[in-house]
Design an enzyme around this catalytic site. Structure first.
Site, short mmCIF file in Angstrom:
data_model
loop_
_atom_site.label_atom_id
_atom_site.label_comp_id
_atom_site.label_asym_id
_atom_site.label_seq_id
_atom_site.Cartn_x
_atom_site.Cartn_y
_atom_site.Cartn_z
CB SER A 16 6.76 -2.69 -12.51
OG SER A 16 6.02 -1.45 -12.27
CB SER A 18 4.79 1.44 -12.07
OG SER A 18 4.10 0.90 -10.96
CB THR A 63 8.58 -2.03 -6.15
OG1 THR A 63 7.78 -3.29 -6.02
CG2 THR A 63 9.66 -2.41 -7.40
CE LYS A 67 6.77 -1.29 -1.93
NZ LYS A 67 5.25 -1.78 -1.86
CG ASP A 103 0.62 0.58 -1.15
OD1 ASP A 103 0.74 0.96 -2.33
OD2 ASP A 103 1.52 -0.23 -0.74
N GLY A 131 -0.65 -8.59 6.35
CA GLY A 131 0.61 -8.11 5.76
C GLY A 131 0.70 -6.92 5.20
N GLY A 132 1.27 -6.36 4.08
CA GLY A 132 1.38 -5.14 3.63
C GLY A 132 -0.06 -4.49 3.08
CE1 TYR A 218 -2.86 -5.84 -8.21
CE2 TYR A 218 -2.64 -6.38 -10.67
CZ TYR A 218 -1.98 -6.28 -9.23
OH TYR A 218 -0.72 -6.00 -9.52
P1 NDP Z 1 1.82 -10.31 2.59
O1 NDP Z 1 2.76 -11.70 2.32
O2 NDP Z 1 2.54 -9.19 3.20
O3 NDP Z 1 0.71 -10.90 3.54
C1 NDP Z 1 -0.41 -12.12 2.94
C2 NDP Z 1 -1.38 -12.23 3.86
O4 NDP Z 1 -2.09 -13.36 3.36
C3 NDP Z 1 -0.93 -12.50 5.35
O5 NDP Z 1 -1.99 -12.03 6.13
C4 NDP Z 1 -1.27 -14.05 5.50
O6 NDP Z 1 -1.23 -14.61 6.67
C5 NDP Z 1 -2.28 -14.07 4.41
N1 NDP Z 1 -2.39 -15.70 3.90
C6 NDP Z 1 -1.49 -16.16 2.99
N2 NDP Z 1 -1.69 -17.34 2.61
C7 NDP Z 1 -2.81 -17.62 3.65
C8 NDP Z 1 -3.74 -18.82 3.51
N3 NDP Z 1 -3.28 -20.05 3.01
N4 NDP Z 1 -4.74 -18.80 4.62
C9 NDP Z 1 -4.84 -17.59 5.38
N5 NDP Z 1 -4.21 -16.74 5.10
C10 NDP Z 1 -3.24 -16.73 4.19
O7 NDP Z 1 1.23 -9.89 1.25
P2 NDP Z 1 0.68 -8.49 0.88
O8 NDP Z 1 -0.28 -8.02 1.97
O9 NDP Z 1 1.73 -7.64 0.22
O10 NDP Z 1 -0.53 -8.79 -0.41
C11 NDP Z 1 -1.57 -9.53 -0.36
C12 NDP Z 1 -2.40 -9.88 -1.58
O11 NDP Z 1 -2.72 -8.34 -1.64
C13 NDP Z 1 -1.60 -10.20 -2.51
O12 NDP Z 1 -2.17 -11.16 -3.33
C14 NDP Z 1 -1.08 -8.85 -3.62
O13 NDP Z 1 -0.94 -8.97 -4.83
C15 NDP Z 1 -2.44 -8.00 -3.08
N6 NDP Z 1 -1.97 -6.51 -3.30
C16 NDP Z 1 -2.75 -5.67 -4.05
C17 NDP Z 1 -2.57 -4.36 -4.23
C18 NDP Z 1 -3.40 -3.56 -5.18
O14 NDP Z 1 -2.98 -2.52 -5.50
N7 NDP Z 1 -4.52 -4.07 -5.44
C19 NDP Z 1 -1.56 -3.73 -3.30
C20 NDP Z 1 -0.73 -4.93 -2.33
C21 NDP Z 1 -0.97 -6.01 -2.28
P3 NDP Z 1 -0.40 -15.07 7.57
O15 NDP Z 1 0.27 -13.65 8.41
O16 NDP Z 1 -0.92 -15.99 8.61
O17 NDP Z 1 0.75 -15.72 6.77
#
Ligand code: NDP
Length: 280
Positions: A16, A18, A63, A67, A103, A131-132, A218
């Protein structure tokens, strides 16, 4: 009296950033407190909260994988955590232990900093992902009154999320070309574009002139999407500030000071990312 203490609980947590973030702020504001890594296994979570008061914790971050698991140990969770179904920050309010989710605050704080006044004219946003990160973006943009379309590889997830928030629409990625023409803000909230993953391919020629392009990734700081968007004259926002701004709220609760996301802090984290991630 012992020094004020805050934590990040997770398993594992060693990776982390943080502690670096909050350590920077503690030093900057001359606060004699600490921000500590707490590697807590799922079967140890009960013990962690059983000794919470006597440990003198002011609060902390949560984390993976805790969560959701922390919720039964808290007196209350705030609206953001309720809507997002996850807690990432804990603090005291009087005698109540409160869980929140920062977030969306991080997502918006970054946008406000890099494109001040962006929401005066922005009406429509397209978020790619479900996703998240997409959840945080959708929640944040809803609080600013934007209409939101969610596009995701797995259509059912986009539709579920849209229904969960209400007043949004969920689509497959094939809907993108049509939606881009009316988007004031395009957000990549997928993991595509992250170092080691395929880039996100979007037909930017379809995107509305003047639209802002925001990538939550990032590592690397400038994804292919941002590079291409910049080359087409769009204003761009990278994901690092989201990470930094999500910490502001917690720090203020624990240590009573609203910390600033400075250039120096950003540079320090960039240096750390580059040192630990060849190619970033
Ligand atoms: P999740 O695993 O919850 O979600 C991933 C998402 O990406 C889903 O919508 C998934 O689609 C999609 N995805 C993954 N692979 C593919 C692909 N090959 N083609 C199309 N869509 C794809 O992850 P998070 O939402 O937690 O994180 C996503 C990104 O955001 C990560 O890279 C993370 O590092 C970044 N992030 C950055 C933060 C910041 O503070 N800047 C905070 C949180 C996350 P499907 O539903 O179809 O699987």
């Amino acid at each position: 009296m012992t020094n004020p203490r805050a934590f990040i609980i997770g398993h594992p947590v060693a990776h982390s950033r943080s502690p670096m973030l909050h350590g920077y702020w503690l030093k900057r504001y001359g606060i004699a407190g600490s921000y500590e890594l707490a590697d807590v296994r799922p079967d140890e979570l009960g013990d962690f909260f059983a000794t919470y008061r006597e440990s003198g914790w002011l609060g902390g971050n949560v984390t993976v994988p805790h969560k959701l698991a922390v919720i039964p140990y808290l007196d209350r969770i705030d609206d953001a955590a309720t809507t997002m179904g996850a807690v990432n920050t804990i603090w005291w309010e009087g005698d109540e232990l409160v869980g929140g989710n920062t977030d969306a605050i991080g997502f918006l704080g970054n946008l406000d900093e890099l494109v001040p006044g962006w929401d005066r004219e922005a009406r429509a946003a397209v978020i790619i992902g479900a996703g998240g990160a997409a959840r945080a973006a959708a929640y944040g943009l809803k609080t600013r009154g934007l209409s939101v379309d969610l596009c995701n590889r797995t259509v059912s997830r986009a539709k579920e999320l849209a229904t969960h928030f209400g007043g949004m629409s969920g689509h497959g990625l094939d809907a993108l070309p049509e939606l881009l023409g009316k988007a004031d803000l395009l957000v990549n909230a997928t993991s595509l574009g992250m170092l080691g993953n395929d880039p996100l391919k979007v037909e930017l020629s379809m995107l509305k002139d003047g639209a802002i392009v925001y990538d939550v990734i990032y590592v690397p700081l400038e994804t292919r999407l941002l590079k291409d968007a910049k080359a087409r004259g769009h204003r761009t926002v990278d994901g690092l500030g989201m990470l930094l701004h999500q910490g502001v709220h917690g720090f203020r609760h624990w240590f009573g000071q609203t910390p600033e996301v400075t250039e120096e802090l950003r540079a320090m984290i960039v240096e750390d990312i580059r040192a630990k991630t060849p190619g970033a």
